[in-house]
Design a protein around this motif. Structure first.
Motif, PDB file in Angstrom:
ATOM      1  N   MET A 112      14.725 -27.150  11.368  1.00 17.12           N
ATOM      2  CA  MET A 112      14.613 -26.381  12.631  1.00 17.12           C
ATOM      3  C   MET A 112      14.548 -24.886  12.345  1.00 17.12           C
ATOM      4  N   VAL A 113      15.447 -24.439  11.456  1.00 15.59           N
ATOM      5  CA  VAL A 113      15.517 -23.004  11.170  1.00 15.59           C
ATOM      6  C   VAL A 113      14.261 -22.558  10.422  1.00 15.59           C
ATOM      7  N   MET A 114      13.809 -23.378   9.504  1.00 16.49           N
ATOM      8  CA  MET A 114      12.561 -23.033   8.804  1.00 16.49           C
ATOM      9  C   MET A 114      11.420 -22.893   9.812  1.00 16.49           C
ATOM     10  N   ALA A 115      11.373 -23.802  10.776  1.00 12.71           N
ATOM     11  CA  ALA A 115      10.250 -23.835  11.729  1.00 12.71           C
ATOM     12  C   ALA A 115      10.330 -22.739  12.773  1.00 12.71           C
ATOM     13  N   SER A 116      11.542 -22.285  13.114  1.00  9.68           N
ATOM     14  CA  SER A 116      11.653 -21.407  14.292  1.00  9.68           C
ATOM     15  C   SER A 116      12.650 -20.262  14.130  1.00  9.68           C
ATOM     16  N   GLN A 117      13.346 -20.198  12.984  1.00  9.45           N
ATOM     17  CA  GLN A 117      14.419 -19.225  12.747  1.00  9.45           C
ATOM     18  C   GLN A 117      15.534 -19.372  13.791  1.00  9.45           C
ATOM     19  N   CYS A 118      15.566 -20.511  14.447  1.00 11.97           N
ATOM     20  CA  CYS A 118      16.608 -20.780  15.451  1.00 11.97           C
ATOM     21  C   CYS A 118      17.199 -22.158  15.209  1.00 11.97           C
ATOM     22  N   LEU A 131      20.142 -20.587  19.167  1.00 13.41           N
ATOM     23  CA  LEU A 131      20.783 -19.476  18.469  1.00 13.41           C
ATOM     24  C   LEU A 131      19.858 -18.913  17.395  1.00 13.41           C
ATOM     25  N   TYR A 132      19.703 -17.588  17.385  1.00 20.83           N
ATOM     26  CA  TYR A 132      18.857 -16.961  16.369  1.00 20.83           C
ATOM     27  C   TYR A 132      19.625 -16.858  15.048  1.00 20.83           C
ATOM     28  N   ILE A 133      18.972 -17.173  13.949  1.00 25.18           N
ATOM     29  CA  ILE A 133      19.608 -17.174  12.629  1.00 25.18           C
ATOM     30  C   ILE A 133      19.045 -16.026  11.780  1.00 25.18           C
ATOM     31  N   ASP A 134      19.949 -15.190  11.244  1.00 24.02           N
ATOM     32  CA  ASP A 134      19.511 -14.042  10.442  1.00 24.02           C
ATOM     33  C   ASP A 134      19.212 -14.418   8.994  1.00 24.02           C
ATOM     34  N   ARG A 135      19.899 -15.415   8.493  1.00 24.67           N
ATOM     35  CA  ARG A 135      19.740 -15.756   7.077  1.00 24.67           C
ATOM     36  C   ARG A 135      19.855 -17.260   6.884  1.00 24.67           C
TER      37      ARG A 135
END
Lengths: 455, 198
Positions: free
Chosen positions: A150-156, A24-28
């Motif tokens: 994970m989100v820091m590394a891939s925005q996902c 899942l792509y994360i916007d923020r």
């Protein structure tokens, strides 16, 4: 299918494997000081940078003292944690709102207030109350530190798609019944695991007529029902609230955004995995008697005879006993649940012309510097000061007592925060969750009081 | 503690309570650490239940009862509710638990356990009730958890149940892989998504 949750979730799917995870792509991504240091360490260990640093916003809030924020933190361990966030934000090129920065405050108050949280977004933070941001019509949920990394590394993020639930609250709220009471009532009805595995859409006339501040309180408490998150479909109230906020789109971009946001609603034939409807007429001001947020009752009711004995023993209460009239030692107004301007207005409406009761220690902690500014602009500080109350500097404060604002063992606190777990407000502290109105009524009388008698 | 998970057979530590929240698993005052020191978190697992208010050991709490031991924690329903703090999973892993058996888990905590190679095993209320009765009768009773076949067995009574797990997470646990490796291998997909949604 065809729910708003499906629309937002599905439009953020990058890859999906059969019987595997959804990417899942994360916007923020929001970062506070407590749940991120190990994630930054992880990136350093792998020798990688943040993939989309411009989508990440950092601010300390949990350790921040509620006085003398211009001075270094007295607690060396907390200070190190705050300094570590600042250092990491700098090193990884992330936006940082430090203490004393006028943009600082509790991350879940600041996000919507700055227009960083917008309709249709996916929003995450290493904090369960990230569900708060759902009030703007976003899919927002709390995650663990490994997931932050994970989100820091891939925005996902890799997630299994939750089921969807719609909770409708229909009718008109009675006198003295606030959004906090609505949430505590829902929890009492469905328990703290009633929405586990679900994402909740709040709907119905009560929610539609609720202010943004009220919706933020309601969505904030979604996690206390066990839900991954909760949201309200965006409408004119949402757009009115967001317009002109610092990070919200401007000019032609705004018009374009609003026309897209207007499409963000569940279809007429939307099918939810579960749907529940409550009647507003059944809800009265609520208060908790036990050690989880689902252990609440209408303030005029008696403690259930089948209440968990362990919880009653901790609280020093008896089954069948009344809540009204019980002695209170501390009152806490604040937290990401009830630390916004409307909460201070409500508290001040009861305090006006009255005085803090003897023996009550009251901590009034705005959710952000912006909220404090507004309190002063409206003259609420004068009303509260005259009534014997002092307004402190912003932060999470006594909600989880990571700073000095701890309720002593055995003492009773009426708190507008979100959790009454054992020891949550300090080891041995006894917390009763309630609305700002009920908290104010306790603060001026010294005992649990039905706020309707003071209105 | 990225230890591959295959089959474990162990005695159990029973905690027959519902709604055990992460504030109890690891109280907030222990969240100030800036490193992932599992020993520190493990030492403070259930700190306020392990100790009396005066700091002395609470002899009535199960972790202080030497007749119980093993790497499986057996709880009630809605285990790990409340805060998203991964420190709770670090504390469970740091103490030496490799699996938690409960009749339900809070969503965020369940993910946190999986991301730390602790296996959350969801069983029926009936299975759980029988297991607690078995352990109460014989503190040395053993349970076998087989991840490959997704079965959990009460070796005393022979009762066995199938448990659910996301197949991808099962693969990760069995092979000692984490999500970041997977995500980094999908960078091209992420960039394409961004282009399409710009």
């Amino acid at each position: 299918m065809n729910t708003l949750f499906d629309k937002i979730w599905d439009s953020h799917v990058v890859t999906k494997q059969s019987d595997g995870p959804t990417q899942l792509y994360i916007d923020r991504l929001y970062c506070h000081e407590v749940t991120t240091p190990q994630a930054f360490e992880g990136l350093k260990g792998r020798g990688i940078r943040c993939f989309r640093p411009e989508k990440i916003f950092c601010m300390p809030d949990h350790n921040t003292p509620t006085h003398d924020q211009d001075k270094p933190l007295a607690d060396p361990v907390g200070r190190k944690q705050v300094e570590t966030l600042e250092k990491n934000a700098k090193e990884f090129g992330l936006t940082y709102f430090g203490m004393m920065n006028p943009r600082n405050g509790i991350i879940h108050v600041v996000g919507p207030e700055r227009g960083l949280s917008l309709p249709g977004m996916t929003i995450v933070c290493g904090d369960s109350h990230t569900s708060t941001h759902g009030a703007v019509g976003a899919v927002a949920f709390g995650i663990g530190t490994s997931e932050v990394e994970m989100v820091m590394a891939s925005q996902c993020i890799l997630q299994q798609k939750p089921k969807s639930m719609r909770i409708n609250v229909e009718g008109t709220l009675g006198k003295g019944v606030t959004p906090k009471d609505v949430a505590l009532y829902i929890m009492q009805q469905i328990t703290t695991s009633g929405a586990t595995g679900y994402f909740v859409e709040y709907a119905g006339s009560v929610v539609r007529n609720m202010s943004m501040e009220g919706r933020l309180t309601l969505c904030n408490l979604s996690i206390e029902m066990g839900a991954r998150g909760g949201f309200v479909a965006p409408d004119e109230t949402t757009f009115e609230y967001l317009k002109g906020r610092e990070y919200a789109p401007k000019g032609a971009e705004w018009d374009k955004a609003v026309s897209y946001w207007r499409t963000l609603k569940s279809g007429d034939g939307a099918v939810f995995d579960r749907e529940i409807t409550f009647d507003a007429a059944d809800i009265e001001p609520m208060i908790t008697y036990g050690t989880n947020p689902g252990m609440g009752i209408g303030i005029t009711k008696t403690i259930p005879t089948d209440a968990t004995p362990k919880a009653l023993e901790y609280m020093g209460f008896h089954a069948g006993g009344k809540m009204i009239g019980k002695k209170v030692d501390y009152v806490f107004l604040g937290a990401c649940t009830n630390g916004r301007i409307e909460d201070f207005r409500v508290f001040a409406s009861i305090a006006a012309g009255r005085h803090k009761a003897d023996g009550i220690t009251a901590w009034l902690v705005p959710g952000s510097w912006e909220v404090l500014k507004q309190i002063k602009a409206e003259g609420l500080d004068k009303i509260l000061n005259e009534a014997g109350f002092e307004i402190r500097q912003p932060g999470c404060s006594a909600c989880l007592a990571m700073n000095d604002d701890k309720i002593p063992a055995g003492k009773y606190s009426v708190s507008t925060s979100n959790r009454n777990f054992e020891g949550r407000q300090g080891p041995g502290a006894r917390t009763m969750l309630a609305s700002p109105l009920t908290a104010a009524a306790a603060a001026v009388t010294g005992v649990i009081t039905d706020p309707r008698t003071l209105m | 503690m990225k230890q591959k998970f295959d089959i474990i057979e162990s005695t159990c530590v029973p905690l027959p309570l519902d709604n055990v929240d992460t504030d109890q698993i690891i109280p907030a005052r222990f969240l100030k650490a800036t490193t992932r020191d599992e020993k520190f978190f493990g030492d403070n697992l259930f700190c306020d239940w392990r100790h009396n208010p005066d700091g002395s050991l609470n002899k009535d709490f199960v972790l202080n009862d030497p007749s119980y031991g093993g790497c499986i924690l057996v709880a009630g329903k809605n285990f790990g509710s409340g805060s998203s703090r991964e420190h709770a999973a670090w504390a469970i892993a740091g103490y030496g638990f490799r699996a938690v058996i409960a009749s339900s888990f809070a969503d965020i905590h369940k993910n946190n356990e999986l991301n730390n190679f602790v296996l959350p095993v969801t069983v029926s209320e009936g299975f759980l009730k029988e297991l607690h009765a078995t352990i109460a009768k014989d503190h040395g009773a053993k349970v076998r958890i087989e991840l490959p076949s997704q079965t959990v067995t009460n070796l005393t009574t022979g009762s066995s149940e199938h448990f659910e797990i996301n197949q991808y997470k099962k693969f990760c646990l069995m092979n000692g892989l984490d999500d970041i490796d997977y995500l980094l291998s999908h960078k091209k997909d992420i960039e394409e998504y961004e282009k399409a949604h710009a």
